[in-house]
Write an enzyme that holds these catalytic residues in place. Structure first.
Site, PDB file in Angstrom:
ATOM      1  N   THR A 151      10.982 -25.253 -15.871  1.00 56.75           N
ATOM      2  CA  THR A 151       9.647 -25.439 -15.300  1.00 56.75           C
ATOM      3  C   THR A 151       8.676 -25.558 -16.459  1.00 56.75           C
ATOM      4  OG1 THR A 151      10.093 -24.206 -13.302  1.00 56.75           O
ATOM      5  CG2 THR A 151       7.798 -24.225 -14.047  1.00 56.75           C
ATOM      6  N   VAL A 180       8.755 -21.687  -1.390  1.00 56.94           N
ATOM      7  CA  VAL A 180       7.746 -21.959  -2.412  1.00 56.94           C
ATOM      8  C   VAL A 180       7.838 -20.836  -3.440  1.00 56.94           C
ATOM      9  CG1 VAL A 180       5.266 -22.090  -2.885  1.00 56.94           C
ATOM     10  CG2 VAL A 180       6.208 -23.232  -0.866  1.00 56.94           C
ATOM     11  N   GLY A 181       7.786 -21.203  -4.712  1.00 54.79           N
ATOM     12  CA  GLY A 181       7.885 -20.192  -5.766  1.00 54.79           C
ATOM     13  C   GLY A 181       6.523 -19.779  -6.304  1.00 54.79           C
ATOM     14  N   ASP A 182       6.532 -19.270  -7.512  1.00 56.87           N
ATOM     15  CA  ASP A 182       5.299 -18.801  -8.153  1.00 56.87           C
ATOM     16  C   ASP A 182       4.464 -19.928  -8.741  1.00 56.87           C
ATOM     17  OD1 ASP A 182       7.603 -19.077  -9.986  1.00 56.87           O
ATOM     18  OD2 ASP A 182       6.081 -18.694 -11.505  1.00 56.87           O
ATOM     19  N   THR A 202       7.535 -18.555 -16.152  1.00 53.24           N
ATOM     20  CA  THR A 202       8.695 -19.326 -15.720  1.00 53.24           C
ATOM     21  C   THR A 202       9.838 -18.348 -15.455  1.00 53.24           C
ATOM     22  OG1 THR A 202      10.260 -21.093 -16.313  1.00 53.24           O
ATOM     23  CG2 THR A 202       9.379 -19.807 -18.124  1.00 53.24           C
ATOM     24  N   GLY A 203      10.798 -18.795 -14.660  1.00 56.39           N
ATOM     25  CA  GLY A 203      11.902 -17.916 -14.299  1.00 56.39           C
ATOM     26  C   GLY A 203      11.919 -17.651 -12.806  1.00 56.39           C
TER      27      GLY A 203
END
Ligand code: SD4
Length: 289
Positions: A151, A180-182, A202-203
């Site tokens: 990312t 949906v992610g961060d 990221t991660g």
């Protein structure tokens, strides 16, 4: 520490760093620098975690999350966006031309089309093949520094001293439909304050979301901590809140308004690019483990 324009970005994205750095040297704004920088990875077919060529969800659909934040605190974001190669441009349009901060799914897609974006199939043959292979076992287990990898989050300070940031991703490979992610969430994947500095993450998005990590880093810097100390404290907060921290990677990257940079992650393996005066440096982040 040299003051003056600087850009930082997650992972070893040299072209993105160079593009942002060149924009800053030519007197471009921090906002244009981060937008142009992350667009390099959105278009990069070899990057299977961002934009075109991104790995799909478990239904085989590439769905994108992105956000952008301006020095005046304005921000725009899109999530669960399909078939648009440059979600960061749509996020910027949301910021500049709507009364809202975030558009998702069909609404974000319709908004993009109304604004002249052209639909594009983002699933490459290679990603489709990998997905079909994954379907046989359906083992959902993001691999540290691999499936969680790539990312792009970017921050830039321009010649006037203003800071801006952007973050863009296709999220975790083989995520559930609708996940949906961060990365598009202001405060989680990205946050900045023009008086203080900024942070990107990221991660494993779920852990970043639970701890609002980018916001936390910026607030720690506001209290006078260095970017390095702030990233360390925010990673330690994630570790304190989840005893299974050895099973996932999170990396945080920050810059303050003096141009000082810091980074910290759980597992070794995270690197980032700093571009000063047009020159890239790839730096290995310190890690908890
Ligand atoms: C997510 N944080 O969607 C992103 C994944 C990532 O490098 O950072 N990949 O959870």
């Amino acid at each position: 520490i040299k003051t003056g324009p600087v850009s930082i970005n997650t992972w070893n994205f040299q072209e993105a760093g160079k593009t942002a750095g060149a924009t800053l040297i030519q007197g471009g704004t921090a906002l244009d620098a981060v937008q142009r920088g992350v667009m390099v990875e959105e278009a990069n077919l070899d990057n299977t975690t961002v934009g075109n060529g991104g790995a799909p969800d478990r239904e085989g659909e590439v769905t994108l999350d992105a956000c952008i934040m301006a020095p005046n605190g304005n921000c725009g974001s899109v999530a669960y966006l399909k078939n648009i190669e440059h979600p960061v441009l749509v996020a910027r349009k949301v910021m500049e031309e709507t009364p809202h901060v975030m558009l998702v799914g069909e609404g974000a897609y319709n908004f993009a089309i109304q604004n002249g974006f052209k639909p594009k199939n983002l699933l490459t043959e290679k990603s489709e093949k990998e997905w079909r292979k994954w379907l046989k076992e359906k083992d959902y287990k993001p691999i540290i520094n691999i499936e969680n990898h790539d990312t792009i989050g970017m921050l830039a300070i321009d010649q006037t001293g203003d800071i801006a940031g952007a973050c863009t991703t296709s999220g975790l490979a083989y995520k559930m439909q609708g996940r949906v992610g961060d990365s598009p969430i202001i405060g989680s994947g990205l946050f900045l304050d023009n008086e203080v500095g900024g942070a990107v993450a990221t991660g494993m998005g779920e852990e970043i979301l639970k701890n609002v990590s980018s916001f936390l880093v910026v607030e720690l810097m506001r209290q006078g901590k260095s970017p390095q100390e702030s990233c360390e404290l925010a990673i330690k907060r994630i570790i304190k809140n989840n005893s299974k921290y050895k099973d996932f990677q999170v990396a945080l990257l920050a810059v303050n308004k003096k141009g000082e940079v810091g980074s910290y992650c759980i597992h070794p393996g995270f690197t980032y690019v700093v571009n000063r005066a047009g020159e890239n440096r790839n730096i290995k982040s310190e890690s908890y483990l």
